[in-house]
Design an enzyme around this catalytic site. Structure first.
Site, short mmCIF file in Angstrom:
data_model
loop_
_atom_site.label_atom_id
_atom_site.label_comp_id
_atom_site.label_asym_id
_atom_site.label_seq_id
_atom_site.Cartn_x
_atom_site.Cartn_y
_atom_site.Cartn_z
N SER A 47 0.82 -1.22 0.00
CA SER A 47 0.00 0.00 0.00
C SER A 47 0.85 1.27 0.00
CB SER A 47 -0.93 0.03 1.22
OG SER A 47 -1.77 -1.09 1.21
N CYS A 247 -9.16 -1.94 4.23
CA CYS A 247 -8.49 -0.74 3.72
C CYS A 247 -8.89 -0.43 2.28
CB CYS A 247 -6.99 -0.83 3.92
SG CYS A 247 -6.31 0.82 4.17
N GLN A 251 -12.71 0.60 0.70
CA GLN A 251 -13.03 1.68 -0.25
C GLN A 251 -13.69 1.10 -1.50
OE1 GLN A 251 -9.05 3.17 -0.65
NE2 GLN A 251 -9.00 4.02 1.42
N HIS A 331 -6.48 -1.89 9.85
CA HIS A 331 -5.89 -3.19 9.56
C HIS A 331 -6.03 -4.16 10.72
CE1 HIS A 331 -4.08 -2.21 5.68
NE2 HIS A 331 -4.02 -0.99 6.17
N GLU A 333 -5.39 -7.18 10.66
CA GLU A 333 -4.27 -8.14 10.60
C GLU A 333 -3.02 -7.54 11.24
OE1 GLU A 333 -5.06 -6.17 8.22
OE2 GLU A 333 -3.29 -5.57 7.10
N1 GLN Z 1 -3.60 0.30 3.03
C1 GLN Z 1 -4.47 0.49 2.05
O1 GLN Z 1 -5.12 -0.42 1.55
C2 GLN Z 1 -4.57 1.90 1.52
C3 GLN Z 1 -5.73 2.13 0.61
C4 GLN Z 1 -5.55 3.35 -0.29
N2 GLN Z 1 -4.46 3.20 -1.18
C5 GLN Z 1 -5.39 4.59 0.57
O2 GLN Z 1 -4.34 5.15 0.64
O3 GLN Z 1 -6.32 5.03 1.20
#
Ligand code: GLN
Length: 359
Positions: A47, A247, A251, A331, A333
């Site tokens: 990410s 995450c 979205q 998260h 995890e």
């Molecule tokens: N850790 C992620 O999955 C980040 C999700 C997305 N890229 C954001 O910055 O919000």
């Protein structure tokens, strides 16, 4: 021999520091994390692709970097098989490291992947600037200048997602993991439970597969770039099979449901983000790394906010009011960070069991 490099921000700020890792230039989006530990996990979290990471913890590198070990053909230690950040900015870099399982220094590890680091930076001043003005484009400049570039305009997910389908483990529940840049601890969390995992690329049409539950991973960049995943997800939302997203996965669930996402001013990156479970006074301390969020106001009536960030009130997860679809922006995890919400994997698998029993 120490070599001088500079960090340049799009607002014209220039900060001189000392090079560590690769002596090379790199551009990206400059973001900060206030986590106090966990650089082996953070740097390998897909990410972070395209981002220059500023660590606010003042002393970095003192526990070195562990050696690789494998678990079910995935890394036991790291969150993917390489470093994903574009560059690293720290205050004090400990060249001397000491830890029982350190295999190398942070600088040597960065150099292996040709990633530049800069130290001797006033990261408190820099973070205040990023908080006031918002995340900015920037670059670490060694000998050769490079142009600024915005990674959020690229489909970063397509760059970090695997090419083919992989199978892991054996168990009662067949879970499809849509890998938009998954952290390996998500895979480990499933494999510690009664699960057979089918890991598929971001644009794979998983609706044709035979499975019991669907999982949507974390991943880099703007969620709106994942058009193919959103399209497939819209089909899955027509059915009743349980879906869990983390995450970026949260979205994507929001977008597929018909809602919208927006970019946060400077994001949430740390190990101590408080979130409240909707309808209760229960607060969990969570690990986070995101720059975008679901706009709860835009969610259709059959969806609701599941968790709320207690620092800024933004959406930390959504759920469908009647179907077993839910997500977290944080998260569960961990890796790194607190493991307090790992029970959500069990709740998801409980939903899978219920779904199979009712079929
Ligand atoms: N850790 C992620 O999955 C980040 C999700 C997305 N890229 C954001 O910055 O919000």
């Amino acid at each position: 021999m120490s070599q001088t490099v500079k960090l340049v921000l799009e607002d014209g700020t220039e900060i001189e520091g000392t090079s560590f890792g690769a002596f090379t230039s790199a551009a990206g989006e400059v973001v900060f994390s206030t986590a106090m530990t966990g650089y082996p996990e953070n740097l390998t979290d897909p990410s972070f692709a395209g981002q220059i990471l500023v660590l606010t913890y003042p002393m970095v590198g003192n526990y070195g970097v562990p050696g690789e070990e494998l678990y079910e053909s995935i890394s036991k230690i790291f969150e993917s098989d390489k470093i994903h950040i574009a560059g690293l900015v720290v205050n004090y870099y400990s060249e001397e490291h000491s830890h029982w399982n350190a295999a190398k220094s942070l600088g040597d590890w960065l150099a292996e992947y040709n990633i530049p680091g800069i130290f001797g930076v006033d990261t408190r001043m820099l973070t205040k600037k990023l908080r006031e003005k918002g995340a900015m484009l920037g670059k670490i400049v060694a000998e050769q200048d490079v142009p600024l570039h915005d990674p959020n305009l690229e489909n970063l997910v397509a760059q970090v997602s695997p090419q083919g389908v992989q199978h892991y483990g054996s168990g009662q529940h067949k879970i499809v993991l849509v890998d938009c840049g998954t952290k390996t601890n998500i895979i480990r969390c499933f494999l510690e439970r009664d699960v057979e995992l089918i890991r598929v690329p971001w644009n794979y049409d998983f609706t044709t597969l035979d499975y019991d539950g669907l999982f949507l991973s974390n991943g880099p960049g703007d969620p709106k770039m994942c058009d193919a995943t959103i399209r497939h997800l819209q089909k899955a939302l027509q059915q009743d099979k349980p879906i869990f997203g983390i995450c970026l996965g949260s979205q994507l669930m929001g977008l597929a449901a018909g809602g919208d996402t927006f970019k946060l001013k400077y994001g949430h990156r740390s190990h101590n983000q408080p979130v409240k479970l909707t309808g209760t006074q229960r607060c969990y301390i969570t690990s986070q790394n995101h720059g975008f969020a679901v706009d709860t106001e835009t969610l259709p009536a059959e969806w609701t906010m599941l968790f709320e960030n207690l620092n800024d009130g933004t959406c930390e997860g959504i759920k469908h009011k009647t179907k077993p679809f839910f997500s977290t922006q944080f998260h569960p995890e961990a890796a790194g960070g607190p493991q307090d919400t790992e029970f959500l994997f069990d709740q998801f698998l409980d939903e899978v069991e219920k779904y199979k029993a009712g079929k």
